[in-house]
Design a protein around this motif. Structure first.
Motif, PDB file in Angstrom:
ATOM      1  N   MET A 173       0.834  -1.191   0.000  1.00  0.00           N
ATOM      2  CA  MET A 173       0.000   0.000   0.000  1.00  0.00           C
ATOM      3  C   MET A 173       0.871   1.245   0.000  1.00  0.00           C
ATOM      4  SD  MET A 173      -2.555   1.476   2.928  1.00  0.00           S
ATOM      5  CE  MET A 173      -3.203  -0.122   3.320  1.00  0.00           C
ATOM      6  N   HIS A 174       0.345   2.331  -0.572  1.00  0.00           N
ATOM      7  CA  HIS A 174       0.989   3.635  -0.533  1.00  0.00           C
ATOM      8  C   HIS A 174       0.026   4.620   0.119  1.00  0.00           C
ATOM      9  CE1 HIS A 174       3.954   2.009  -3.352  1.00  0.00           C
ATOM     10  NE2 HIS A 174       2.918   1.544  -4.037  1.00  0.00           N
ATOM     11  N   VAL A 175       0.573   5.630   0.796  1.00  0.00           N
ATOM     12  CA  VAL A 175      -0.253   6.627   1.472  1.00  0.00           C
ATOM     13  C   VAL A 175       0.194   8.007   1.022  1.00  0.00           C
ATOM     14  CG1 VAL A 175      -1.055   7.534   3.676  1.00  0.00           C
ATOM     15  CG2 VAL A 175      -0.510   5.108   3.468  1.00  0.00           C
ATOM     16  N   VAL A 176      -0.794   8.839   0.651  1.00  0.00           N
ATOM     17  CA  VAL A 176      -0.537  10.202   0.184  1.00  0.00           C
ATOM     18  C   VAL A 176      -1.423  11.146   0.985  1.00  0.00           C
ATOM     19  CG1 VAL A 176      -0.612  11.789  -1.771  1.00  0.00           C
ATOM     20  CG2 VAL A 176       0.019   9.392  -2.138  1.00  0.00           C
ATOM     21  N   PRO A 222      -3.130   1.347 -11.462  1.00  0.00           N
ATOM     22  CA  PRO A 222      -2.282   0.392 -12.198  1.00  0.00           C
ATOM     23  C   PRO A 222      -0.809   0.790 -12.113  1.00  0.00           C
ATOM     24  CG  PRO A 222      -4.213   1.010 -13.490  1.00  0.00           C
ATOM     25  CD  PRO A 222      -4.190   1.924 -12.300  1.00  0.00           C
ATOM     26  N   GLY A 223       0.014  -0.170 -11.770  1.00  0.00           N
ATOM     27  CA  GLY A 223       1.444   0.092 -11.626  1.00  0.00           C
ATOM     28  C   GLY A 223       1.852   0.488 -10.224  1.00  0.00           C
ATOM     29  N   ALA A 224       0.863   0.765  -9.351  1.00  0.00           N
ATOM     30  CA  ALA A 224       1.179   1.164  -7.978  1.00  0.00           C
ATOM     31  C   ALA A 224       0.439   0.327  -6.949  1.00  0.00           C
ATOM     32  CB  ALA A 224       0.846   2.639  -7.763  1.00  0.00           C
ATOM     33  N   GLY A 225      -0.734  -0.189  -7.292  1.00  0.00           N
ATOM     34  CA  GLY A 225      -1.533  -0.931  -6.321  1.00  0.00           C
ATOM     35  C   GLY A 225      -2.392   0.004  -5.508  1.00  0.00           C
ATOM     36  N   ASP A 226      -2.670  -0.383  -4.261  1.00  0.00           N
ATOM     37  CA  ASP A 226      -3.545   0.413  -3.405  1.00  0.00           C
ATOM     38  C   ASP A 226      -2.861   1.716  -2.998  1.00  0.00           C
ATOM     39  OD1 ASP A 226      -5.623  -1.436  -3.427  1.00  0.00           O
ATOM     40  OD2 ASP A 226      -4.765  -2.559  -1.743  1.00  0.00           O
ATOM     41  N   VAL A 227      -3.615   2.811  -3.139  1.00  0.00           N
ATOM     42  CA  VAL A 227      -3.143   4.131  -2.709  1.00  0.00           C
ATOM     43  C   VAL A 227      -4.210   4.737  -1.819  1.00  0.00           C
ATOM     44  CG1 VAL A 227      -2.402   6.434  -3.401  1.00  0.00           C
ATOM     45  CG2 VAL A 227      -1.814   4.458  -4.821  1.00  0.00           C
ATOM     46  N   ALA A 228      -3.840   5.042  -0.581  1.00  0.00           N
ATOM     47  CA  ALA A 228      -4.759   5.672   0.369  1.00  0.00           C
ATOM     48  C   ALA A 228      -4.446   7.161   0.454  1.00  0.00           C
ATOM     49  CB  ALA A 228      -4.614   5.023   1.741  1.00  0.00           C
ATOM     50  N   PHE A 229      -5.499   7.966   0.510  1.00  0.00           N
ATOM     51  CA  PHE A 229      -5.349   9.421   0.615  1.00  0.00           C
ATOM     52  C   PHE A 229      -5.809   9.875   1.986  1.00  0.00           C
ATOM     53  CE2 PHE A 229      -5.696   8.576  -3.892  1.00  0.00           C
ATOM     54  CZ  PHE A 229      -4.739   9.418  -4.449  1.00  0.00           C
ATOM     55  N   ARG A 247      -3.163  10.730 -12.329  1.00  0.00           N
ATOM     56  CA  ARG A 247      -2.981   9.355 -11.838  1.00  0.00           C
ATOM     57  C   ARG A 247      -1.604   8.816 -12.215  1.00  0.00           C
ATOM     58  NH1 ARG A 247      -8.644   8.933 -13.428  1.00  0.00           N
ATOM     59  NH2 ARG A 247      -9.924   8.572 -11.550  1.00  0.00           N
ATOM     60  N   ALA A 248      -1.168   9.120 -13.444  1.00  0.00           N
ATOM     61  CA  ALA A 248       0.155   8.654 -13.871  1.00  0.00           C
ATOM     62  C   ALA A 248       1.251   9.288 -13.022  1.00  0.00           C
ATOM     63  CB  ALA A 248       0.368   8.978 -15.345  1.00  0.00           C
ATOM     64  N   ARG A 249       1.098  10.590 -12.706  1.00  0.00           N
ATOM     65  CA  ARG A 249       2.100  11.256 -11.865  1.00  0.00           C
ATOM     66  C   ARG A 249       2.073  10.700 -10.437  1.00  0.00           C
ATOM     67  NH1 ARG A 249       3.685  12.072 -16.011  1.00  0.00           N
ATOM     68  NH2 ARG A 249       3.999  14.040 -17.126  1.00  0.00           N
ATOM     69  N   LEU A 250       0.882  10.356  -9.954  1.00  0.00           N
ATOM     70  CA  LEU A 250       0.800   9.763  -8.607  1.00  0.00           C
ATOM     71  C   LEU A 250       1.476   8.406  -8.565  1.00  0.00           C
ATOM     72  CD1 LEU A 250      -2.864  10.727  -7.636  1.00  0.00           C
ATOM     73  CD2 LEU A 250      -0.765  11.515  -6.511  1.00  0.00           C
ATOM     74  N   VAL A 251       1.341   7.617  -9.640  1.00  0.00           N
ATOM     75  CA  VAL A 251       2.027   6.324  -9.697  1.00  0.00           C
ATOM     76  C   VAL A 251       3.537   6.541  -9.642  1.00  0.00           C
ATOM     77  CG1 VAL A 251       2.521   4.331 -11.154  1.00  0.00           C
ATOM     78  CG2 VAL A 251       0.163   5.134 -10.890  1.00  0.00           C
ATOM     79  N   GLU A 252       4.041   7.506 -10.408  1.00  0.00           N
ATOM     80  CA  GLU A 252       5.476   7.817 -10.364  1.00  0.00           C
ATOM     81  C   GLU A 252       5.884   8.270  -8.974  1.00  0.00           C
ATOM     82  OE1 GLU A 252       6.149  10.748 -13.308  1.00  0.00           O
ATOM     83  OE2 GLU A 252       5.683   9.443 -15.022  1.00  0.00           O
ATOM     84  N   LEU A 253       5.022   9.065  -8.346  1.00  0.00           N
ATOM     85  CA  LEU A 253       5.329   9.584  -7.019  1.00  0.00           C
ATOM     86  C   LEU A 253       5.487   8.456  -6.002  1.00  0.00           C
ATOM     87  CD1 LEU A 253       5.405  11.917  -4.850  1.00  0.00           C
ATOM     88  CD2 LEU A 253       2.908  11.668  -4.752  1.00  0.00           C
ATOM     89  N   VAL A 254       4.470   7.614  -5.870  1.00  0.00           N
ATOM     90  CA  VAL A 254       4.478   6.621  -4.796  1.00  0.00           C
ATOM     91  C   VAL A 254       5.500   5.521  -5.044  1.00  0.00           C
ATOM     92  CG1 VAL A 254       2.095   7.114  -4.167  1.00  0.00           C
ATOM     93  CG2 VAL A 254       2.571   5.305  -5.829  1.00  0.00           C
ATOM     94  N   THR A 255       5.798   5.237  -6.305  1.00  0.00           N
ATOM     95  CA  THR A 255       6.780   4.184  -6.568  1.00  0.00           C
ATOM     96  C   THR A 255       8.211   4.653  -6.333  1.00  0.00           C
ATOM     97  OG1 THR A 255       6.701   4.747  -8.930  1.00  0.00           O
ATOM     98  CG2 THR A 255       5.330   2.910  -8.184  1.00  0.00           C
ATOM     99  N   HIS A 256       8.410   5.960  -6.157  1.00  0.00           N
ATOM    100  CA  HIS A 256       9.755   6.477  -5.852  1.00  0.00           C
ATOM    101  C   HIS A 256       9.961   6.732  -4.372  1.00  0.00           C
ATOM    102  CE1 HIS A 256      10.004   7.134 -10.234  1.00  0.00           C
ATOM    103  NE2 HIS A 256      11.313   7.126 -10.040  1.00  0.00           N
ATOM    104  N   VAL A 257       8.903   6.557  -3.582  1.00  0.00           N
ATOM    105  CA  VAL A 257       9.068   6.677  -2.129  1.00  0.00           C
ATOM    106  C   VAL A 257       9.803   5.444  -1.619  1.00  0.00           C
ATOM    107  CG1 VAL A 257       7.850   6.772   0.078  1.00  0.00           C
ATOM    108  CG2 VAL A 257       7.013   8.102  -1.867  1.00  0.00           C
ATOM    109  N   PRO A 258      10.847   5.593  -0.804  1.00  0.00           N
ATOM    110  CA  PRO A 258      11.583   4.426  -0.287  1.00  0.00           C
ATOM    111  C   PRO A 258      10.658   3.436   0.411  1.00  0.00           C
ATOM    112  CG  PRO A 258      12.748   6.461   0.240  1.00  0.00           C
ATOM    113  CD  PRO A 258      11.426   6.871  -0.333  1.00  0.00           C
TER     114      PRO A 258
END
Length: 582
Positions: free
Chosen positions: A1-4, A49-56, A156-167
């Protein structure tokens, strides 16, 4: 999961944008929907897609709810910053940006909302200029419309790039969950929610609250019941046990893994001119008034109204409620020494100037000089086995400088003792630890150097056979007395004539210059070996009387001598009281 987390001025469309991305309204309260603004933290999630679950985490933008906003942003490493195309750069947007910059948040996407109502280009230029020079500089800016859906695919594409670059957080890390909401469900009991930054929480785990523990009865994430969840994640935990502390401490931790502290030394990030005496500290999901004591320049000491589980390197915010100015906070020492004398603040500042704020073994041990491994773990040292110029002894670690000083202190203390007590050579490790100010005898043993050595739990000079001159003369006379019959131990009167009282006999025996068989019965140190040689000539096994005759001595001497030979495993006593030489 990713959290934003979201950020931005009130009524710039944060909640509407989250609703457009997830299909869920993050405003949970009727009052929020009626007033058209977020009052409490809201949550919604989707799958990208490409990131999975993203919680805001949808935070309020109104100035009255800045503490709630900071509670939502604090534990989250990525931000969706929202500005409106049909409005100016507003005060809460500036305040949110200052907070994010102070927290050194570096992973962000900017959404220019309402691009269907106004040309987004001016707003894009404004926000890029505002981000310049902050930790969010260079973040992608995407014009969108929550009403028409324009720009949402790009966002959405920028959010996928964002969360996949978080350690990726460590699932085995210690748990520290800042609680941002607590409520009760009928039939279930207490439920707490928060953002789990790292580590894993499972059903059945016990978590600390500062003074007690709770048991995790159930785990939910994104509305699903699970057996365990690892950070980064939004979680809801059904807990039982000592829940009363949660209202006060607001945090759940791995038991014993953190030191709960009320005093911290920190470095401020930002223009440090005039600090309020009682600013607001925002850490995790907590907001509390603290006392501020300047040390020097950007170094200050904060005193908290309640213990919190803080570590070296933790980032937080200090905020002046009056001027609304914010400063970033980096914790340098969560367990600082007290400041009790004049000039102590400046001395402390000098000690902290070289501290990077990133916990490492050598830095922490150098500053503390002697520290136990539990404390090092609790303040956040990641690798207790890391190489470096430190001395390890049992559960203690000592700096190289303190070890060198201690080695000299041990040598000097022992020399002074031996001069004052020539017949009592050496000192126990425990005594030396107390005299040189070390918390463990293991540390004393670790710094013993030549010409010292550790023998039977005592530290003594290597030349232990050097005795006072008068004692040497007495031993020489005794050796002459026993030259003709080495087993004819001197009488008590003879020992007294020679000046060999109990203390001098003990000193000589410890130095290996006498064989003490019993109180008042002594022979030369090689008497046991010579006795074995003589007894070997007897028919085996032999009686006590036969041994006495063979050695030419009395029962007063032969009985303790034979017992000594038995203990030394040079002879063996049989059931019929006879013996054999081994």
């Amino acid at each position: 999961m990713h959290v934003v987390a979201t950020a931005g001025h009130v009524d710039h469309g944060k909640s509407a944008l989250v609703r457009a991305l997830t299909g869920t309204d993050p405003d949970r309260l009727e009052e929020e929907r009626r007033r058209g603004l977020s009052i409490r933290l809201g949550y919604a999630w989707t799958s990208l897609p490409g990131a999975g679950d993203v919680a805001f985490v949808d935070v309020p933008g109104h100035e009255r709810f800045i503490t709630t906003m900071l509670a939502g942003v604090g534990p989250v490493p990525a931000v969706l910053f929202v500005v409106a195309a049909d409005d100016l750069w507003m005060p809460q947007a500036a305040e949110h940006l200052a907070a994010l910059d102070a927290l050194q948040v570096q992973h962000a996407v900017v959404a220019v909302t309402r691009s269907d109502l106004a040309d987004p280009a001016p707003a894009e230029a404004r926000v890029a200029a505002q981000l310049d020079g902050t930790s969010l500089q260079g973040s992608p800016v995407v014009p969108v419309s929550s009403r028409t859906g324009s720009g949402l695919p790009v966002l959405r594409a920028r959010l996928v790039e964002l969360v996949t670059h978080v350690p990726v957080p460590d699932p085995h890390a210690d748990v520290r969950l800042w609680v941002d909401r607590r409520f009760t469900i009928s039939g279930a009991g207490t439920v707490v929610t928060g953002t789990l930054p790292a580590g894993t929480v499972a059903v059945g785990d016990r978590l600390g609250t500062g003074t007690g523990t709770v048991r995790v009865r159930g785990v939910q994430t994104l509305g699903r019941t699970v057996e365990s969840v690892s950070g980064l994640a939004r979680v809801a935990l059904n807990v039982s046990g000592d829940v009363t502390d949660l209202d006060r401490t607001g945090c759940l931790t791995t038991p014993g893994a953190h030191r709960w502290t009320e005093v911290i030394d920190v470095r401020l990030v930002g223009e440090v001119d005039r600090l309020p005496l009682q600013p607001m500290l925002h850490v995790g999901a907590m907001s509390l008034t603290v006392r501020c004591r300047p040390l020097a320049d950007d170094l200050v000491r904060l005193t908290l109204p309640q213990p919190l589980p803080l570590r070296v390197g933790d980032r937080a915010l200090v905020r002046d409620p009056g001027s609304r100015q914010v400063w970033g906070v980096q914790v340098l020492d969560p367990l600082p020494p007290p400041l009790r004398r004049r000039g102590a603040a400046l001395d402390r500042a000098r000690a902290l100037r070289a501290v990077s704020g990133e916990p490492d073994l050598v830095s922490e041990v150098d500053r503390r000089q002697v520290v136990d491994v539990d404390t090092l773990r609790q303040v956040g040292v990641p690798d207790l086995a890391a190489p470096g110029p430190v001395v390890r002894a049992g559960r203690w670690v000592m700096s190289a400088g303190r070890a060198e000083l201690a080695a000299g202190q041990v040598l000097q203390t022992l020399a002074e003792h031996d001069r004052a007590h020539p017949l009592e050579r050496g000192l126990p490790l425990t005594v030396l630890a107390d005299r040189v100010g070390l918390p463990s005898p293991d540390l004393v043993a670790a710094v013993v150097r030549e010409p010292l050595r550790v023998v039977g739990g005592r530290v003594m000079a290597a030349a232990v056979d050097v005795l006072p001159a008068e004692l040497e003369r007495a031993l020489a006379t005794l050796a002459d007395d026993l030259a003709g019959n080495p087993f004819q131990a001197p009488t008590a009167d003879r020992l007294r004539d020679l000046g060999l009282d109990a203390a001098r006999v003990a000193a000589a025996a410890k130095a290996g210059r006498l064989l003490r068989l019993a109180p008042g019965i002594v022979l030369m140190p090689d008497a046991d070996r010579r006795a074995v040689d003589a007894l070997t000539d007897l028919p085996q096994p032999f009686t006590t009387s036969e041994a006495r005759s063979r050695l030419g001595t009395s029962r007063r001497v032969v009985l303790p001598l034979l017992e000594h030979l038995d203990r030394a495993r040079l002879t063996r006593r049989l059931p019929d009281d006879r013996r054999v030489v081994l």
